[in-house]
Design a protein around this motif. Sequence first.
Motif, PDB file in Angstrom:
ATOM      1  N   VAL A 135      -1.515  -4.740  -3.176  1.00 59.42           N
ATOM      2  CA  VAL A 135      -1.115  -4.668  -4.582  1.00 59.42           C
ATOM      3  C   VAL A 135      -0.108  -3.554  -4.851  1.00 59.42           C
ATOM      4  O   VAL A 135       0.607  -3.613  -5.842  1.00 59.42           O
ATOM      5  CB  VAL A 135      -2.317  -4.579  -5.545  1.00 59.42           C
ATOM      6  N   GLU A 136      -0.017  -2.576  -3.969  1.00 64.44           N
ATOM      7  CA  GLU A 136       1.007  -1.544  -4.122  1.00 64.44           C
ATOM      8  C   GLU A 136       2.369  -2.039  -3.650  1.00 64.44           C
ATOM      9  O   GLU A 136       3.392  -1.526  -4.075  1.00 64.44           O
ATOM     10  CB  GLU A 136       0.620  -0.264  -3.381  1.00 64.44           C
ATOM     11  N   LYS A 173      -5.549  -2.541  -1.539  1.00 58.20           N
ATOM     12  CA  LYS A 173      -4.706  -1.574  -2.249  1.00 58.20           C
ATOM     13  C   LYS A 173      -3.285  -1.582  -1.695  1.00 58.20           C
ATOM     14  O   LYS A 173      -2.321  -1.513  -2.460  1.00 58.20           O
ATOM     15  CB  LYS A 173      -5.312  -0.167  -2.173  1.00 58.20           C
ATOM     16  N   THR A 174      -3.151  -1.683  -0.386  1.00 58.22           N
ATOM     17  CA  THR A 174      -1.828  -1.746   0.226  1.00 58.22           C
ATOM     18  C   THR A 174      -1.079  -2.973  -0.277  1.00 58.22           C
ATOM     19  O   THR A 174       0.104  -2.898  -0.622  1.00 58.22           O
ATOM     20  CB  THR A 174      -1.935  -1.780   1.765  1.00 58.22           C
ATOM     21  N   ASN A 178      -2.023  -0.507 -10.229  1.00 54.22           N
ATOM     22  CA  ASN A 178      -1.106  -0.089  -9.173  1.00 54.22           C
ATOM     23  C   ASN A 178      -0.053   0.892  -9.708  1.00 54.22           C
ATOM     24  O   ASN A 178       0.003   1.181 -10.905  1.00 54.22           O
ATOM     25  CB  ASN A 178      -0.475  -1.295  -8.469  1.00 54.22           C
ATOM     26  N   LYS A 179       0.773   1.414  -8.806  1.00 55.60           N
ATOM     27  CA  LYS A 179       1.757   2.447  -9.169  1.00 55.60           C
ATOM     28  C   LYS A 179       2.772   1.937 -10.193  1.00 55.60           C
ATOM     29  O   LYS A 179       3.183   2.688 -11.081  1.00 55.60           O
ATOM     30  CB  LYS A 179       2.498   2.948  -7.916  1.00 55.60           C
ATOM     31  N   SER A 210      -3.935   5.500 -12.336  1.00 50.52           N
ATOM     32  CA  SER A 210      -5.080   4.655 -12.011  1.00 50.52           C
ATOM     33  C   SER A 210      -6.367   5.472 -12.086  1.00 50.52           C
ATOM     34  O   SER A 210      -7.382   4.987 -12.578  1.00 50.52           O
ATOM     35  CB  SER A 210      -4.918   4.047 -10.618  1.00 50.52           C
ATOM     36  N   TYR A 214      -8.722  -1.163 -11.406  1.00 44.28           N
ATOM     37  CA  TYR A 214      -7.595  -0.698 -10.602  1.00 44.28           C
ATOM     38  C   TYR A 214      -6.299  -0.896 -11.370  1.00 44.28           C
ATOM     39  O   TYR A 214      -6.178  -1.823 -12.170  1.00 44.28           O
ATOM     40  CB  TYR A 214      -7.525  -1.452  -9.271  1.00 44.28           C
ATOM     41  N   TYR A 237      -0.977  -9.501 -13.904  1.00 43.73           N
ATOM     42  CA  TYR A 237       0.314  -9.106 -13.342  1.00 43.73           C
ATOM     43  C   TYR A 237       1.331  -9.026 -14.473  1.00 43.73           C
ATOM     44  O   TYR A 237       1.407  -9.922 -15.304  1.00 43.73           O
ATOM     45  CB  TYR A 237       0.794 -10.131 -12.316  1.00 43.73           C
TER      46      TYR A 237
END
Length: 174
Positions: A50-51, A47-48, A70-71, A81, A68, A142
Amino acid sequence: EDFSAAVNAWVQVGIYPSPTSISVYFRDLTEQRKAEAAAQKNEERYKTLVERISDGFIALDANWCFVYANKISEKMFGRTSEYLTGKNIWDVFPEAVGGTFYNAYQQAMDTQERVEFIDFSPYAQLWLRTNIYPSPSGLTIYFNDITEQKKAEEKAKQKEDAIHRSNETRKLIM
């Protein structure tokens, strides 16, 4: 379930009373707890990662459900999410069915080959360069916002067209 300092292990205790005695069963959960902690740590790292990327990122499972977002993708599509997770993408964005994004996602899933395309997203109101990476378990997608690039290209084309028209007018006058 609790950690026992006496045996230096996570244990699950079952107590079963009977009229003449009590039976106590212990089960060592230490390896299971270690595996759970490692899995949680890996998920946090993922998560870190992809954020930190500047692209919008979503993951879909093989049933087209969000795993999932991301922001950046939350901002692009106006949905969190938490809201998206577990929902089918075509239920969330039904107007996309049959369009460029839908067809590209289907192609990637069917061929199991990477698909890249550029198109305008009516949901995000942005021009997006989209890269889709398939696997048997779903899609990793993406989105890169190229709206400013597309605006600059359009402006350059308009300028070129104006120069071309001006040259054609000069030829007619001469």
